[in-house]
Design a protein around this motif. Structure first.
Motif, PDB file in Angstrom:
ATOM      1  N   HIS A  11       0.824  -1.205   0.000  1.00  0.00           N
ATOM      2  CA  HIS A  11       0.000   0.000   0.000  1.00  0.00           C
ATOM      3  C   HIS A  11       0.862   1.260   0.000  1.00  0.00           C
ATOM      4  CE1 HIS A  11      -3.783   2.162   0.846  1.00  0.00           C
ATOM      5  NE2 HIS A  11      -2.994   3.018   1.485  1.00  0.00           N
ATOM      6  N   TRP A 108      -3.075   0.009   6.490  1.00  0.00           N
ATOM      7  CA  TRP A 108      -4.160  -0.139   5.524  1.00  0.00           C
ATOM      8  C   TRP A 108      -4.301  -1.591   5.059  1.00  0.00           C
ATOM      9  CZ3 TRP A 108      -1.543   4.582   5.442  1.00  0.00           C
ATOM     10  CH2 TRP A 108      -2.340   5.724   5.486  1.00  0.00           C
ATOM     11  N   ASP A 109      -3.256  -2.166   4.461  1.00  0.00           N
ATOM     12  CA  ASP A 109      -3.470  -3.473   3.819  1.00  0.00           C
ATOM     13  C   ASP A 109      -3.257  -4.671   4.740  1.00  0.00           C
ATOM     14  OD1 ASP A 109      -0.663  -3.214   3.830  1.00  0.00           O
ATOM     15  OD2 ASP A 109      -0.420  -3.745   1.708  1.00  0.00           O
TER      16      ASP A 109
END
Length: 249
Positions: A11, A108-109
């Motif tokens: 990300h 995030w990921d």
């Protein structure tokens, strides 16, 4: 078998800014060469495979480490970095431990990646260490989602709320990692002074606070693996042969 798996973020986007993120280069290179120099083979993986994004700030002169410079002259390492294996192709049985470098990307990921979360549980269930540094511990959030209560009462370290504020990115992330981990029941311990190295070891979890903690976190993981190997060897030496096999009989 002396194999370490390193899981890198795929990300790159931040929130409310055109600035980019990704892997914090020193948090990859410092542990990578600790593992290599200790005789381990290192495999690199990421959710999307291929070359992970690198946080541009980690390539600024003031953030360059000796391992960064070593990496730039290491064609083999650069090739491996540009050709990471897709995460869903990885099996824990091929490795002794797993390590998650930071950079903001993981919040995030890797924090929501099912393959990563299940992989962490596979390592823990097999009695294999899980290491993470800075924002890398965000990967534990996915593991917690699959096994509620996993982090409850665990002592870990991670990039602190204070440090997030000091680097000016608290408004560009979806949540503060320290707060989120604490909401899940973890006791997040950090250095008294921001940006100093700090490592926590709780069972099979070895976590570090910030970029300066990356190498020490890797060293702690190597030490744990070494102690476990020594214990297993010692147990083997202490076993007495079956009396029925005594050559005097």
């Amino acid at each position: 078998m002396k194999n370490i798996l390193m899981v890198l973020t795929s990300h790159s986007a931040m929130e409310n800014t055109d600035g980019k993120t990704g892997v914090w280069l020193g948090e990859f290179t410092d542990p990578y060469y600790e593992f290599i120099d200790a005789g381990y083979t290192v495999t690199l993986t990421s959710p999307k495979g291929g070359r992970p994004p690198v946080d541009p700030m980690s390539e600024l002169t003031e953030n360059i480490t000796g391992s960064n410079r070593r990496f730039q002259d290491d064609e083999s390492a650069k090739t491996a970095f540009s050709q990471t294996t897709v995460l869903d192709q990885i099996r824990h049985t091929d490795y002794d431990a797993v390590f998650y470098p930071g950079g903001h990307g993981p919040i995030w990921d890797l924090a929501v990646d099912n393959n990563s979360g299940l992989l962490i549980l596979d390592f823990l269930d097999a009695g294999k260490p899980v290491g993470a540094v800075c924002h890398g511990p965000a990967a534990l959030i996915s593991a917690e989602r699959h096994r509620p209560g996993l982090l409850n009462g665990k002592t870990i370290s991670a990039f602190s709320n204070t440090e997030e504020s000091m680097v000016g990115r608290s408004g560009n992330v979806p949540y503060l990692l320290q707060s989120r981990l604490e909401e899940l029941g973890a006791a997040v311990k950090t250095a008294l002074i921001p940006f100093l190295s700090h490592v926590e070891h709780d069972g099979l979890l070895i976590t570090g606070q910030n970029p300066l903690s990356a190498g020490p976190t890797a060293k702690a993981l190597i030490e744990l693996l070494g102690n476990r190997a020594a214990d297993e060897t010692g147990k083997g030496k202490d076993e007495k042969p079956d009396e029925r096999d005594d050559p005097k009989d």
